[in-house]
Design an enzyme around this catalytic site. Structure first.
Site, PDB file in Angstrom:
ATOM      1  N   HIS A 411     -34.523 -44.501  16.355  1.00  0.00           N
ATOM      2  CA  HIS A 411     -33.931 -43.337  17.005  1.00  0.00           C
ATOM      3  C   HIS A 411     -32.460 -43.150  16.647  1.00  0.00           C
ATOM      4  O   HIS A 411     -31.872 -42.084  16.912  1.00  0.00           O
ATOM      5  CB  HIS A 411     -34.075 -43.454  18.528  1.00  0.00           C
ATOM      6  CG  HIS A 411     -34.321 -42.148  19.203  1.00  0.00           C
ATOM      7  ND1 HIS A 411     -33.885 -40.943  18.695  1.00  0.00           N
ATOM      8  CD2 HIS A 411     -34.965 -41.839  20.361  1.00  0.00           C
ATOM      9  CE1 HIS A 411     -34.241 -39.958  19.495  1.00  0.00           C
ATOM     10  NE2 HIS A 411     -34.903 -40.465  20.519  1.00  0.00           N
ATOM     11  N   ASP A 415     -34.585 -38.089  14.809  1.00  0.00           N
ATOM     12  CA  ASP A 415     -34.703 -37.400  16.084  1.00  0.00           C
ATOM     13  C   ASP A 415     -36.167 -37.128  16.412  1.00  0.00           C
ATOM     14  O   ASP A 415     -37.016 -37.051  15.514  1.00  0.00           O
ATOM     15  CB  ASP A 415     -33.950 -36.069  16.042  1.00  0.00           C
ATOM     16  CG  ASP A 415     -32.446 -36.264  15.883  1.00  0.00           C
ATOM     17  OD1 ASP A 415     -31.949 -37.303  16.354  1.00  0.00           O
ATOM     18  OD2 ASP A 415     -31.795 -35.387  15.288  1.00  0.00           O
TER      19      ASP A 415
END
Length: 438
Positions: A411, A415
């Site tokens: 992450h 995204d």
């Protein structure tokens, strides 16, 4: 007589030490020149150390699992002639392998590569003998004439493995009473018999297994270290999406019927093709991340890592330039890499450099999974099992083959929107297989 000090040579760029995963000699052994004395592991490659001289082993550096610095003495050998010591770069064949253990193929390749069970003992591997089937008389086994009227008839010889016979004996079951559709009684047949005759069968609890102590060394230790580091540094998130693979499976079956000399196609080559095309549209997933320098590299080509379960643990072999290969070429390369791993001939280059990884457990893949990203990569996809489901299609209920893909991402780099968009792009290829072949 003289002492010859064999020092651990430089066996890889940037390697400071290597782990002892197996000794092939012991103190007091007389060895020949070029005889293998030890297996040393660095990263995910195992290097065979061979003695450059003949003589008697008088010292060895450490035990299995110990780390030995490059340039330090690995073994001391008593030879004829003047004393001398082997330098870090002297007389060592740089033969890299995966070790001696046999390798299980991915479940997607189960038909091509039969599974061999391997037992590891102190860095060596041996195949466990398979139980042979025996034809015995249940009347003889119980010590009295059989009065059964089952499939085999009274006094008939029943074909069953020693394990099935032992279990039946413990449960007090007459094997001639157990019905089976095959040519021998299996554990599943015993289970069915017990299910319908549970009230009449007295079972004894199985004896507990003995505790085992297993030293975590070699590849198993590397896997443990890598997984701990990945979970510590990477902020994972996982997205699961379901796909209709009915048309893809029909296409695969049709191509296999007329494959000629080509290898049999599994689902994996098609999925790799879909992933390669999807990554071209979403390059942020085909990337590596140097989190110390804070630099992301988006790669123009796809070096596809294929996670493979082996007797020693999980390994990732790399298919180079996956985006440029046809499904037939991918199938051949998967088979070649699996064979290289199975025979211990995979090279360091074949075990590194992946920019994206696919992991498949085939029929055992479960409904969903949460694969762990292999740094410095930023994404990995796991293939789950195919299931037949009743689904609405144009107002009608049909039986369709459905499959989940589980995508895990870093992450810090990827995204959620990008991950979801990538998964929808895959749908266009997976559910329309003609696009994969064009």
């Amino acid at each position: 007589m003289a002492r010859y000090e064999f020092k651990l040579p430089d066996i890889g760029e940037g390697i400071a030490e290597a782990e002892i995963v197996a000794w092939h000699v012991k103190v007091g052994d007389t060895i020949a020149e070029d005889q293998q004395i030890a297996d040393m592991m660095t990263d995910k490659a195992t290097v065979e150390m061979e003695s450059p001289v003949a003589g008697k082993v008088i010292e060895l550096a450490g035990e299995v699992g110990d780390q030995v610095p490059i340039g330090s003495v690995l073994a001391v050998i008593e030879t004829e002639g003047a004393d001398r010591a082997a330098g870090p770069a002297e007389d060592s064949k740089d033969e890299r392998s995966l070790g001696d253990g046999a390798v299980e193929p991915t479940p997607e390749q189960a038909e091509e590569f039969p599974v061999t069970k391997v037992i590891e003992e102190a860095g060596t591997a041996r195949s466990e003998p398979v139980e042979e089937l025996s034809s015995i008389s249940t009347a003889e086994e119980k010590g009295s004439p059989s009065t059964g009227s089952g499939r085999m008839g009274g006094g008939a010889h029943v074909l069953a493995s020693p394990a099935v016979r032992a279990r039946a004996r413990d449960l007090g079951v007459d094997l001639s009473q157990v019905k089976t559709a095959s040519d021998r009684v299996r554990h599943s047949d015993l289970d069915a018999y017990l299910l319908y005759n549970g009230g009449t069968v007295s079972s004894r609890p199985a004896a507990p297994r003995k505790d085992e102590t297993i030293k975590v060394v070699g590849l198993r230790r590397k896997i443990a270290e890598n997984m701990a580091e990945a979970n510590r540094r990477i902020q994972h998130f996982t997205l699961v999406e379901e796909y209709d693979v009915s048309a893809l499976e029909e296409t695969r079956a049709m191509m296999n019927q007329d494959r000629g000399s080509n290898p049999k196609l599994t689902l994996l080559p098609f999925l790799i093709t879909a992933l390669a095309r999807g990554l071209a549209e979403w390059p942020m997933l085909n990337a590596t991340f140097d989190d110390e320098a804070m630099v992301i590299t988006r790669h123009g080509s796809v070096q596809m890592g294929v996670a493979t379960q082996t007797a020693n643990g999980l390994m990732v072999a790399t298919i180079r330039e996956a985006q440029s290969r046809s499904v037939w070429e991918l199938a051949s390369e998967i088979a070649r890499l699996s064979e290289a791993a199975r025979t211990g001939k995979a090279t360091r280059d074949e075990l590194g450099g992946a920019t994206f990884t696919i992991s498949s457990l085939g029929p055992m893949g479960g409904v969903a999974s949460t694969p762990v990203v292999n740094p410095p990569q930023v994404a990995i996809v796991a293939v789950n099992k195919i299931e037949e489901k009743l689904v609405p299609v144009d107002g009608e209920i049909e039986v369709r083959k459905r499959m989940n893909l589980s995508l895990s991402c870093d992450h810090r780099v990827v995204d959620g929107w990008d991950a979801a968009s990538f998964m929808q792009t895959l749908r266009g290829f997976i559910e329309n297989p003609l696009r994969l072949l064009s």
